[in-house]
Design a protein around this motif. Structure first.
Motif, PDB file in Angstrom:
ATOM      1  N   TRP A   1      62.365  24.497  51.936  1.00 14.14           N
ATOM      2  CA  TRP A   1      61.848  25.928  50.791  1.00 14.14           C
ATOM      3  C   TRP A   1      61.668  25.263  50.280  1.00 14.14           C
ATOM      4  N   MET A   2      60.723  25.138  49.456  1.00 12.24           N
ATOM      5  CA  MET A   2      59.747  25.317  48.178  1.00 12.24           C
ATOM      6  C   MET A   2      59.251  26.194  47.605  1.00 12.24           C
ATOM      7  N   ASN A   3      60.033  26.322  46.172  1.00  8.14           N
ATOM      8  CA  ASN A   3      59.363  27.430  45.282  1.00  8.14           C
ATOM      9  C   ASN A   3      59.180  27.153  44.584  1.00  8.14           C
ATOM     10  N   GLU A   4      57.632  26.381  43.627  1.00  5.81           N
ATOM     11  CA  GLU A   4      57.260  25.562  42.985  1.00  5.81           C
ATOM     12  C   GLU A   4      56.831  26.528  42.088  1.00  5.81           C
ATOM     13  N   GLY A   5      56.928  28.104  41.623  1.00  2.83           N
ATOM     14  CA  GLY A   5      56.451  29.139  41.126  1.00  2.83           C
ATOM     15  C   GLY A   5      56.470  30.453  41.417  1.00  2.83           C
TER      16      GLY A   5
ATOM     17  N   ALA B   1      65.126  26.447  63.527  1.00  2.00           N
ATOM     18  CA  ALA B   1      65.413  25.055  62.291  1.00  2.00           C
ATOM     19  C   ALA B   1      63.623  24.740  62.450  1.00  2.00           C
ATOM     20  N   GLY B   2      63.891  23.523  61.746  1.00  2.00           N
ATOM     21  CA  GLY B   2      62.212  22.645  61.018  1.00  2.00           C
ATOM     22  C   GLY B   2      61.019  23.208  60.742  1.00  2.00           C
ATOM     23  N   SER B   3      61.524  24.493  59.405  1.00  4.28           N
ATOM     24  CA  SER B   3      60.304  25.650  59.296  1.00  4.28           C
ATOM     25  C   SER B   3      60.511  25.239  58.006  1.00  4.28           C
ATOM     26  N   VAL B   4      59.277  25.241  57.058  1.00  3.53           N
ATOM     27  CA  VAL B   4      58.726  25.417  55.902  1.00  3.53           C
ATOM     28  C   VAL B   4      58.015  26.080  55.364  1.00  3.53           C
ATOM     29  N   ILE B   5      58.501  25.866  54.337  1.00 10.48           N
ATOM     30  CA  ILE B   5      58.294  27.426  53.690  1.00 10.48           C
ATOM     31  C   ILE B   5      57.731  27.022  51.769  1.00 10.48           C
ATOM     32  N   LYS B   6      56.374  26.975  51.733  1.00  7.29           N
ATOM     33  CA  LYS B   6      56.564  26.286  49.959  1.00  7.29           C
ATOM     34  C   LYS B   6      55.461  27.706  49.663  1.00  7.29           C
ATOM     35  N   ILE B   7      55.967  27.606  48.693  1.00  4.30           N
ATOM     36  CA  ILE B   7      55.382  28.687  47.400  1.00  4.30           C
ATOM     37  C   ILE B   7      54.339  27.972  46.598  1.00  4.30           C
ATOM     38  N   GLY B   8      53.500  27.603  46.344  1.00  2.00           N
ATOM     39  CA  GLY B   8      52.769  27.228  45.332  1.00  2.00           C
ATOM     40  C   GLY B   8      52.657  27.149  43.939  1.00  2.00           C
ATOM     41  N   SER B   9      53.051  26.420  42.475  1.00  2.14           N
ATOM     42  CA  SER B   9      52.990  26.195  41.684  1.00  2.14           C
ATOM     43  C   SER B   9      51.672  27.613  40.705  1.00  2.14           C
ATOM     44  N   ASN B  10      51.166  28.066  41.724  1.00  4.30           N
ATOM     45  CA  ASN B  10      50.183  29.175  40.660  1.00  4.30           C
ATOM     46  C   ASN B  10      51.377  30.087  40.612  1.00  4.30           C
TER      47      ASN B  10
ATOM     48  N   ARG C   1      51.557  33.969  40.337  1.00  5.14           N
ATOM     49  CA  ARG C   1      50.983  34.637  40.858  1.00  5.14           C
ATOM     50  C   ARG C   1      50.704  34.590  41.929  1.00  5.14           C
ATOM     51  N   ALA C   2      51.251  33.881  42.409  1.00  7.08           N
ATOM     52  CA  ALA C   2      51.159  33.548  43.647  1.00  7.08           C
ATOM     53  C   ALA C   2      53.164  33.982  44.573  1.00  7.08           C
ATOM     54  N   VAL C   3      51.941  35.220  45.169  1.00 12.23           N
ATOM     55  CA  VAL C   3      52.988  36.422  46.467  1.00 12.23           C
ATOM     56  C   VAL C   3      53.443  35.957  47.883  1.00 12.23           C
ATOM     57  N   LEU C   4      54.409  35.821  48.010  1.00 10.73           N
ATOM     58  CA  LEU C   4      54.702  35.701  49.276  1.00 10.73           C
ATOM     59  C   LEU C   4      55.761  36.720  50.296  1.00 10.73           C
TER      60      LEU C   4
ATOM     61  N   ASN D   1      50.072  29.747  48.479  1.00 10.98           N
ATOM     62  CA  ASN D   1      49.713  29.384  46.981  1.00 10.98           C
ATOM     63  C   ASN D   1      49.264  30.515  46.432  1.00 10.98           C
ATOM     64  N   TYR D   2      48.538  31.997  47.011  1.00  9.21           N
ATOM     65  CA  TYR D   2      47.680  32.732  45.850  1.00  9.21           C
ATOM     66  C   TYR D   2      48.029  34.376  46.747  1.00  9.21           C
ATOM     67  N   SER D   3      48.240  34.728  48.187  1.00 10.08           N
ATOM     68  CA  SER D   3      48.832  35.556  48.853  1.00 10.08           C
ATOM     69  C   SER D   3      48.792  35.869  49.570  1.00 10.08           C
ATOM     70  N   ILE D   4      50.195  35.885  50.950  1.00  7.93           N
ATOM     71  CA  ILE D   4      50.600  36.179  52.674  1.00  7.93           C
ATOM     72  C   ILE D   4      51.271  36.920  52.143  1.00  7.93           C
ATOM     73  N   ILE D   5      50.956  38.743  53.158  1.00  8.37           N
ATOM     74  CA  ILE D   5      52.023  39.705  53.182  1.00  8.37           C
ATOM     75  C   ILE D   5      52.033  39.358  54.738  1.00  8.37           C
TER      76      ILE D   5
END
Length: 176
Positions: free
Chosen positions: A19-23, A36-45, A47-50, A67-71
């Motif tokens: 799990w990586m939340n850069e901002g 198991a084995g999942s990767v969730i990354k929220i980029g440094s933008n 305004r990015a919303v997951l 990095n922008y918007s995933i709903i």
């Protein structure tokens, strides 16, 4: 409740969750379970919303790069090795040096969607409610004008038929 690293499989030896939340911002509208084995990354933008709707779940090794918007709607299920990304990470240029396109678009997955094994969801994808994405499919556009209860399959994914869906509350298979 948010669960991470559940559903280890002897078939795919994937462990843990990254799990990586850069901002950006992550919103949970209810329960979620990451295999198991999942990767969730929220980029440094900033305004990015997951956003995860209620009752999200994946079997093993979902990769989400926001990095922008995933709903993701309510009751969304994902199979093994599925990738969802809202950015191409790079912008393309025309032969005269001008940028073409933004390089990112919002992704919206409807309620009660089943995205099966080894699917890729690219920037700009929108799906209707109650649909199934067949194994090894590549979603690359807005499919939201198709009716609910639709099956999409292929590279790129095409509408195959209407009238089916996966009821996550009734997964009974009777082997004979």
């Amino acid at each position: 409740m948010i669960r991470m690293g559940l559903f280890n499989s002897p078939i795919l030896q994937k462990k843990g969750v990254s799990w990586m939340n850069e901002g950006g911002t992550v919103i949970f509208r209810g329960t979620a379970c990451f295999g198991a084995g999942s990767v969730i990354k929220i980029g440094s933008n900033q305004r990015a919303v997951l956003e995860f709707g209620n009752n999200f779940g994946n079997a093993i090794a979902v990769n989400i790069d926001c990095n922008y918007s995933i709903i993701l709607g309510n009751n969304v299920r994902m199979g093994w090795d599925t990738i969802i990304m809202d950015s191409a990470m790079h912008r393309l240029k025309t032969s005269n040096g001008n940028y073409t396109g933004r390089g990112y678009e919002k992704v919206v997955i409807g309620d009660d969607n089943w995205i099966t094994t080894k699917c890729i969801v690219l920037p700009g994808v929108k799906t209707p409610n109650k649909c199934v994405i067949a194994t090894n499919s590549l979603l690359n556009k807005d499919y939201s004008n198709y009716p609910e209860y639709s099956l999409f399959a292929g590279i790129p994914a095409k509408h195959i038929k209407t009238g089916i869906w996966r009821d996550i509350n009734d997964n009974n298979i009777k082997y004979e």
